[in-house]
Design an enzyme around this catalytic site. Structure first.
Site, PDB file in Angstrom:
ATOM      1  CG  HIS A 208      31.442 -26.559 -54.166  1.00 21.90           C
ATOM      2  ND1 HIS A 208      30.125 -26.446 -53.813  1.00 21.90           N
ATOM      3  CD2 HIS A 208      32.041 -27.269 -53.172  1.00 21.90           C
ATOM      4  CE1 HIS A 208      29.923 -27.054 -52.650  1.00 21.90           C
ATOM      5  NE2 HIS A 208      31.069 -27.565 -52.244  1.00 21.90           N
TER       6      HIS A 208
HETATM    7  C1  BDR Z   1      33.613 -23.211 -52.004  1.00 20.98           C
HETATM    8  O1  BDR Z   1      34.349 -23.161 -50.781  1.00 20.98           O
HETATM    9  C2  BDR Z   1      35.547 -23.873 -50.891  1.00 20.98           C
HETATM   10  O2  BDR Z   1      35.731 -24.674 -49.763  1.00 20.98           O
HETATM   11  C3  BDR Z   1      35.479 -24.651 -52.182  1.00 20.98           C
HETATM   12  O3  BDR Z   1      36.764 -24.720 -52.771  1.00 20.98           O
HETATM   13  C4  BDR Z   1      34.523 -23.847 -53.034  1.00 20.98           C
HETATM   14  O4  BDR Z   1      35.194 -22.829 -53.746  1.00 20.98           O
HETATM   15  C5  BDR Z   1      32.333 -23.966 -51.757  1.00 20.98           C
HETATM   16  O5  BDR Z   1      31.564 -23.319 -50.783  1.00 20.98           O
END
Ligand code: BDR
Ligand code: CA
Length: 312
Positions: free
Chosen positions: A241
């Site tokens: 992500h």
């Molecule tokens: C986001 O949530 C976190 O768990 C990850 O680091 C990312 O920023 C994804 O939904």
């Protein structure tokens, strides 16, 4: 001139890859890293950020501790994804350096005020609490902000924390509302795009094969982190992500999306933290964000591995 950025983060294995990529990239100047309670609470996220600047051989980059909880709601964390430390799988030693003096929010305010030329780019890859606090404390800082590139939200893909909401926005929807109504140019990397930015097994082996400390640490982290999503979504590997934010700054052409109006749900408990993306322009709102929807996954991974390979 490298582009000045601040990474606002809650490391997190995918945050870690984003931070390492940015620190390896001469096109970017990471003027500071600010931490926010999210994947795990403070002070763990701050310790993790310190571990990461040391891993990258960049202990000169200041790490500022920020918000300990969201603006209005109780903190929700994600140890089920990231492990109890937030960086499980990396096996990094405790940090030798300390956080910089002062609060993350004040650092963001000062950095925006000092920004020259086109201004500073803010890269929030956790809940938006620190950015909202800075914008509320000193609204004039918008003058110094070139762009905010956010990892957060979901539209066509659905949510990863509740049926419609993504984690970063769900954790602090009121902060997200402040950011999306700030008038600053925003680029959004929602789950629609990050769920296409997977590290599949062959690619994980290439990271391990770098044979460096960074390669070993990242492979260990992604090994740990992918187990959750592979089971949850039945996909081949872990979505990277947060690295989408850094990849966008380096190679914007590998992403596609369009300018849309985005609003954040802050009242209904059922849909709290949903990013309501007006993809078809039916709501009449003026676009306030460029919302990405797709990425060239092969180009994305080549960029990730190229940058990781630059670190020892
Ligand atoms: C986001 O949530 C976190 O768990 C990850 O680091 C990312 O920023 C994804 O939904
Ligand atoms: Ca994150």
């Amino acid at each position: 001139m490298p582009r000045p950025i601040i990474i606002d983060t809650d490391p997190g294995q995918d945050d870690a890859v984003a931070i390492l990529m940015a620190l390896a990239s001469p096109e970017l100047e990471v003027v500071g890293i600010t931490t926010v309670a999210g994947n795990v609470p403070q002070p763990l996220v701050t310790e993790n950020a310190l571990r990461l600047v040391e891993l990258a051989g960049r202990p000169d980059v200041p790490v500022y501790a920020g918000a300990r909880r969201p603006l209005l709601r109780p903190l929700v964390t994600a140890e089920e994804v990231h492990g109890p430390t937030g960086l499980d799988g990396a096996d990094l030693p405790p940090p030798r350096t300390a956080p910089a003096d002062g609060h993350a929010v004040d650092f963001i305010v000062e950095a925006c005020r000092r920004a020259e030329g086109e201004g500073i780019t803010l890269c929030p890859i956790g809940p938006l609490t620190n950015l909202a606090l800075a914008l509320v404390k000193e609204p004039d800082i918008v003058e110094g902000i070139r762009e905010i590139v956010v990892m957060g939200g979901a539209s066509f893909e659905g949510g990863n924390t509740t049926p419609p909401a993504e984690f970063n926005i769900y954790v602090d929807p009121h902060a997200a509302h402040v950011v999306f109504t700030s008038g600053v140019p925003i680029t959004l990397m929602p789950l629609d795009v990050t769920h296409r930015a997977l590290v599949v097994p062959d690619q994980l082996e290439r990271i391990r094969g770098l044979g460096t400390r960074v390669g070993d640490a990242v492979a260990g982290m992604l090994d740990y982190y992918e187990r959750h999503d592979v089971e949850k979504y039945g996909i081949e590997g872990a979505p990277l992500h947060d690295p989408c934010v850094i990849a966008y700054l380096l190679e914007p052409a590998i992403f596609t999306g369009k300018a849309c109006h985005v609003a954040v749900e802050t009242s209904s408990e059922l849909t709290m933290g949903t990013t309501v993306v007006d993809w078809w322009g039916v709501g009449g709102g003026t676009p306030n964000a460029v919302v990405m929807r797709d990425v060239d996954a092969d180009e994305f991974f080549e960029l990730v591995i190229d940058r990781l390979a630059r670190l020892g």
